[in-house]
Scaffold this motif. Structure first.
Motif, PDB file in Angstrom:
ATOM      1  N   MET A  38       0.813  -1.204   0.000  1.00 52.30           N
ATOM      2  CA  MET A  38       0.000   0.000   0.000  1.00 52.30           C
ATOM      3  C   MET A  38       0.853   1.263   0.000  1.00 52.30           C
ATOM      4  SD  MET A  38      -3.243  -0.744   2.473  1.00 52.30           S
ATOM      5  CE  MET A  38      -2.265  -1.598   3.698  1.00 52.30           C
ATOM      6  N   ARG A  39       2.159   1.103   0.246  1.00 56.46           N
ATOM      7  CA  ARG A  39       2.998   2.282   0.339  1.00 56.46           C
ATOM      8  C   ARG A  39       3.294   2.864  -1.033  1.00 56.46           C
ATOM      9  NH1 ARG A  39       5.803   3.318   5.236  1.00 56.46           N
ATOM     10  NH2 ARG A  39       5.082   1.929   6.862  1.00 56.46           N
ATOM     11  N   SER A  40       3.381   4.166  -1.077  1.00 54.17           N
ATOM     12  CA  SER A  40       3.731   4.867  -2.306  1.00 54.17           C
ATOM     13  C   SER A  40       4.558   6.078  -1.943  1.00 54.17           C
ATOM     14  CB  SER A  40       2.460   5.287  -3.061  1.00 54.17           C
ATOM     15  OG  SER A  40       1.669   6.125  -2.259  1.00 54.17           O
ATOM     16  N   GLN A  41       5.170   6.678  -2.937  1.00 52.72           N
ATOM     17  CA  GLN A  41       6.056   7.798  -2.686  1.00 52.72           C
ATOM     18  C   GLN A  41       5.299   9.115  -2.744  1.00 52.72           C
ATOM     19  OE1 GLN A  41       9.064   7.097  -1.748  1.00 52.72           O
ATOM     20  NE2 GLN A  41       9.675   9.189  -1.401  1.00 52.72           N
ATOM     21  N   HIS A  42       5.397   9.881  -1.672  1.00 50.27           N
ATOM     22  CA  HIS A  42       4.750  11.187  -1.596  1.00 50.27           C
ATOM     23  C   HIS A  42       5.840  12.207  -1.294  1.00 50.27           C
ATOM     24  CE1 HIS A  42       0.665   9.398  -1.463  1.00 50.27           C
ATOM     25  NE2 HIS A  42       1.266   8.455  -0.787  1.00 50.27           N
ATOM     26  N   THR A  43       6.149  13.041  -2.259  1.00 52.41           N
ATOM     27  CA  THR A  43       7.259  13.967  -2.112  1.00 52.41           C
ATOM     28  C   THR A  43       6.889  15.183  -1.293  1.00 52.41           C
ATOM     29  OG1 THR A  43       8.050  13.248  -4.280  1.00 52.41           O
ATOM     30  CG2 THR A  43       9.002  15.266  -3.392  1.00 52.41           C
ATOM     31  N   TYR A  44       5.630  15.617  -1.387  1.00 49.71           N
ATOM     32  CA  TYR A  44       5.207  16.846  -0.718  1.00 49.71           C
ATOM     33  C   TYR A  44       3.962  16.585   0.128  1.00 49.71           C
ATOM     34  CZ  TYR A  44       8.211  18.754  -4.372  1.00 49.71           C
ATOM     35  OH  TYR A  44       9.269  19.000  -5.205  1.00 49.71           O
ATOM     36  N   PRO A  45       3.783  17.377   1.196  1.00 52.22           N
ATOM     37  CA  PRO A  45       2.603  17.178   2.039  1.00 52.22           C
ATOM     38  C   PRO A  45       1.308  17.695   1.424  1.00 52.22           C
ATOM     39  CG  PRO A  45       3.926  18.996   2.878  1.00 52.22           C
ATOM     40  CD  PRO A  45       4.712  18.368   1.761  1.00 52.22           C
ATOM     41  N   THR A  46       1.395  18.519   0.376  1.00 49.38           N
ATOM     42  CA  THR A  46       0.206  19.039  -0.295  1.00 49.38           C
ATOM     43  C   THR A  46       0.388  18.912  -1.807  1.00 49.38           C
ATOM     44  OG1 THR A  46       0.879  21.338  -0.664  1.00 49.38           O
ATOM     45  CG2 THR A  46       0.086  20.770   1.549  1.00 49.38           C
ATOM     46  N   ASP A  47      -0.669  19.223  -2.539  1.00 51.00           N
ATOM     47  CA  ASP A  47      -0.607  19.163  -3.998  1.00 51.00           C
ATOM     48  C   ASP A  47       0.052  20.398  -4.606  1.00 51.00           C
ATOM     49  OD1 ASP A  47      -1.898  16.709  -4.008  1.00 51.00           O
ATOM     50  OD2 ASP A  47      -3.890  17.607  -4.154  1.00 51.00           O
ATOM     51  N   HIS A  48       0.382  21.374  -3.782  1.00 56.15           N
ATOM     52  CA  HIS A  48       0.965  22.619  -4.281  1.00 56.15           C
ATOM     53  C   HIS A  48       2.269  22.892  -3.535  1.00 56.15           C
ATOM     54  CE1 HIS A  48      -3.480  22.908  -4.780  1.00 56.15           C
ATOM     55  NE2 HIS A  48      -3.119  23.252  -5.993  1.00 56.15           N
ATOM     56  N   PRO A  49       3.391  22.376  -4.026  1.00 55.34           N
ATOM     57  CA  PRO A  49       4.670  22.518  -3.317  1.00 55.34           C
ATOM     58  C   PRO A  49       5.091  23.976  -3.166  1.00 55.34           C
ATOM     59  CG  PRO A  49       4.820  20.893  -5.100  1.00 55.34           C
ATOM     60  CD  PRO A  49       3.517  21.599  -5.271  1.00 55.34           C
ATOM     61  N   LEU A  50       5.869  24.225  -2.135  1.00 54.20           N
ATOM     62  CA  LEU A  50       6.499  25.532  -1.999  1.00 54.20           C
ATOM     63  C   LEU A  50       7.455  25.740  -3.165  1.00 54.20           C
ATOM     64  CD1 LEU A  50       7.367  25.482   1.825  1.00 54.20           C
ATOM     65  CD2 LEU A  50       5.463  26.674   0.720  1.00 54.20           C
ATOM     66  N   PRO A  51       7.672  26.977  -3.574  1.00 62.76           N
ATOM     67  CA  PRO A  51       8.547  27.212  -4.730  1.00 62.76           C
ATOM     68  C   PRO A  51       9.975  26.760  -4.463  1.00 62.76           C
ATOM     69  CG  PRO A  51       8.010  29.270  -3.613  1.00 62.76           C
ATOM     70  CD  PRO A  51       7.138  28.226  -3.015  1.00 62.76           C
ATOM     71  N   ALA A  52      10.650  26.324  -5.518  1.00 62.89           N
ATOM     72  CA  ALA A  52      12.038  25.883  -5.413  1.00 62.89           C
ATOM     73  C   ALA A  52      12.950  27.077  -5.136  1.00 62.89           C
ATOM     74  CB  ALA A  52      12.446  25.184  -6.707  1.00 62.89           C
ATOM     75  N   PRO A  53      14.116  26.812  -4.577  1.00 64.35           N
ATOM     76  CA  PRO A  53      15.046  27.916  -4.305  1.00 64.35           C
ATOM     77  C   PRO A  53      15.379  28.694  -5.578  1.00 64.35           C
ATOM     78  CG  PRO A  53      15.807  25.884  -3.303  1.00 64.35           C
ATOM     79  CD  PRO A  53      14.660  25.518  -4.176  1.00 64.35           C
ATOM     80  N   GLN A  54      15.534  29.959  -5.440  1.00 66.60           N
ATOM     81  CA  GLN A  54      15.904  30.821  -6.554  1.00 66.60           C
ATOM     82  C   GLN A  54      17.247  31.464  -6.260  1.00 66.60           C
ATOM     83  OE1 GLN A  54      12.697  33.583  -7.105  1.00 66.60           O
ATOM     84  NE2 GLN A  54      11.207  32.005  -7.617  1.00 66.60           N
ATOM     85  N   SER A  55      17.874  31.967  -7.284  1.00 68.81           N
ATOM     86  CA  SER A  55      19.148  32.658  -7.106  1.00 68.81           C
ATOM     87  C   SER A  55      18.918  33.939  -6.314  1.00 68.81           C
ATOM     88  CB  SER A  55      19.752  32.989  -8.475  1.00 68.81           C
ATOM     89  OG  SER A  55      20.953  33.706  -8.324  1.00 68.81           O
ATOM     90  N   ILE A  56      19.596  34.057  -5.189  1.00 67.53           N
ATOM     91  CA  ILE A  56      19.397  35.210  -4.311  1.00 67.53           C
ATOM     92  C   ILE A  56      20.710  35.500  -3.607  1.00 67.53           C
ATOM     93  CG2 ILE A  56      18.720  34.010  -2.190  1.00 67.53           C
ATOM     94  CD1 ILE A  56      16.432  36.004  -1.915  1.00 67.53           C
ATOM     95  N   ASP A  57      20.970  36.731  -3.309  1.00 59.70           N
ATOM     96  CA  ASP A  57      22.204  37.141  -2.657  1.00 59.70           C
ATOM     97  C   ASP A  57      22.320  36.452  -1.297  1.00 59.70           C
ATOM     98  OD1 ASP A  57      24.353  38.351  -1.481  1.00 59.70           O
ATOM     99  OD2 ASP A  57      23.747  40.408  -1.985  1.00 59.70           O
ATOM    100  N   PRO A  58      23.302  35.573  -1.091  1.00 60.88           N
ATOM    101  CA  PRO A  58      23.396  34.850   0.179  1.00 60.88           C
ATOM    102  C   PRO A  58      23.669  35.749   1.367  1.00 60.88           C
ATOM    103  CG  PRO A  58      25.369  34.514  -1.143  1.00 60.88           C
ATOM    104  CD  PRO A  58      24.376  35.209  -2.024  1.00 60.88           C
ATOM    105  N   ARG A  59      24.067  37.014   1.122  1.00 63.90           N
ATOM    106  CA  ARG A  59      24.293  37.949   2.228  1.00 63.90           C
ATOM    107  C   ARG A  59      22.987  38.564   2.721  1.00 63.90           C
ATOM    108  NH1 ARG A  59      28.342  41.707  -0.924  1.00 63.90           N
ATOM    109  NH2 ARG A  59      26.662  41.318  -2.419  1.00 63.90           N
ATOM    110  N   SER A  60      21.914  38.329   1.998  1.00 63.33           N
ATOM    111  CA  SER A  60      20.627  38.913   2.380  1.00 63.33           C
ATOM    112  C   SER A  60      19.976  38.036   3.440  1.00 63.33           C
ATOM    113  CB  SER A  60      19.717  39.030   1.156  1.00 63.33           C
ATOM    114  OG  SER A  60      18.467  39.534   1.524  1.00 63.33           O
ATOM    115  N   HIS A  61      20.144  38.398   4.702  1.00 60.98           N
ATOM    116  CA  HIS A  61      19.635  37.603   5.807  1.00 60.98           C
ATOM    117  C   HIS A  61      18.410  38.223   6.452  1.00 60.98           C
ATOM    118  CE1 HIS A  61      23.693  35.366   6.582  1.00 60.98           C
ATOM    119  NE2 HIS A  61      23.232  35.211   5.363  1.00 60.98           N
TER     120      HIS A  61
END
Length: 208
Positions: free
Chosen positions: A1-24
């Motif tokens: 019965m097991r299957s692979q579920h990558t995300y807890p919802t059907d609408h994943p959070l956006p993937a990381p984008q290029s951003i200045d790593p100094r911006s904290h």
């Protein structure tokens, strides 16, 4: 019965984008690098295969969340907070035999979520639960199988009210789910047989 579920919802959070790593920081969101490292270490203790989290990732997500209409942003959080409550129910449910390794990971996750003063204090409007839902999102593959099976068991129990103790109820659930899977396979085989029977007939009427 097991299957692979990558995300807890059907609408994943956006993937990381290029951003200045100094911006904290972004607006009222102030992120401490040491706390981020602790957060990332906890995440990878739960799910060693998760992507790395740094301050830039959190800033990017915070900006994305704040850019959404208020109702939509609230839905993003609430949809995941509901899954968190399901995990809590799973751990507390005496009728569910959660595997020790899965229980340990879920308890680690919940222990972090129950801290009011974590990476992003919960009292901050809207953004206060951002670290919670990000931890859930990235840790999810490590707890998903158990969580999805429990959700199915919970829905089955609610719909059918099986008799007996937890072990008996799980036995009824497994029996009925296996019967449903067998029926589905039988229907698929029947459909394949019809298609195989149809193909010669189609060729028989082909001209040229």
């Amino acid at each position: 019965m097991r299957s692979q579920h990558t995300y807890p919802t059907d609408h994943p959070l956006p993937a990381p984008q290029s951003i200045d790593p100094r911006s904290h920081a972004l607006g009222c969101l102030s992120i401490d690098a040491d706390q981020v490292a602790t957060f990332d270490a906890l995440l990878h203790d739960i799910n060693p295969d998760a992507e790395r989290v740094d301050a830039a990732r959190l800033s990017q997500l915070a900006g994305w969340l704040l850019s959404l209409p208020q109702d939509e942003a609230r839905d993003v959080l609430d949809e995941r907070l509901l899954r968190i409550e399901e995990l809590r129910m799973m751990i507390d449910d005496p009728d569910w035999d959660c595997a020790d390794s899965d229980c340990r990971r879920v308890r680690q996750l919940l222990a972090y979520l129950d801290q009011p003063q974590d990476l992003i204090p919960d009292a901050i409007p809207l953004l206060g639960r951002l670290d919670d839902v990000l931890l859930l999102e990235l840790a999810w593959p490590a707890v998903a199988d158990e969580a999805e099976e429990y959700r199915d068991f919970m829905l089955y129990r609610r719909a059918w009210h099986p008799d007996g103790d937890g072990a008996q109820q799980r036995a009824y659930w497994i029996r009925d789910r296996l019967a449903a899977i067998a029926m589905l396979h039988q229907q698929m085989r029947a459909n394949d047989g019809l298609h195989m029977h149809d193909r010669p007939q189609t060729l028989r009427f082909r001209v040229g």
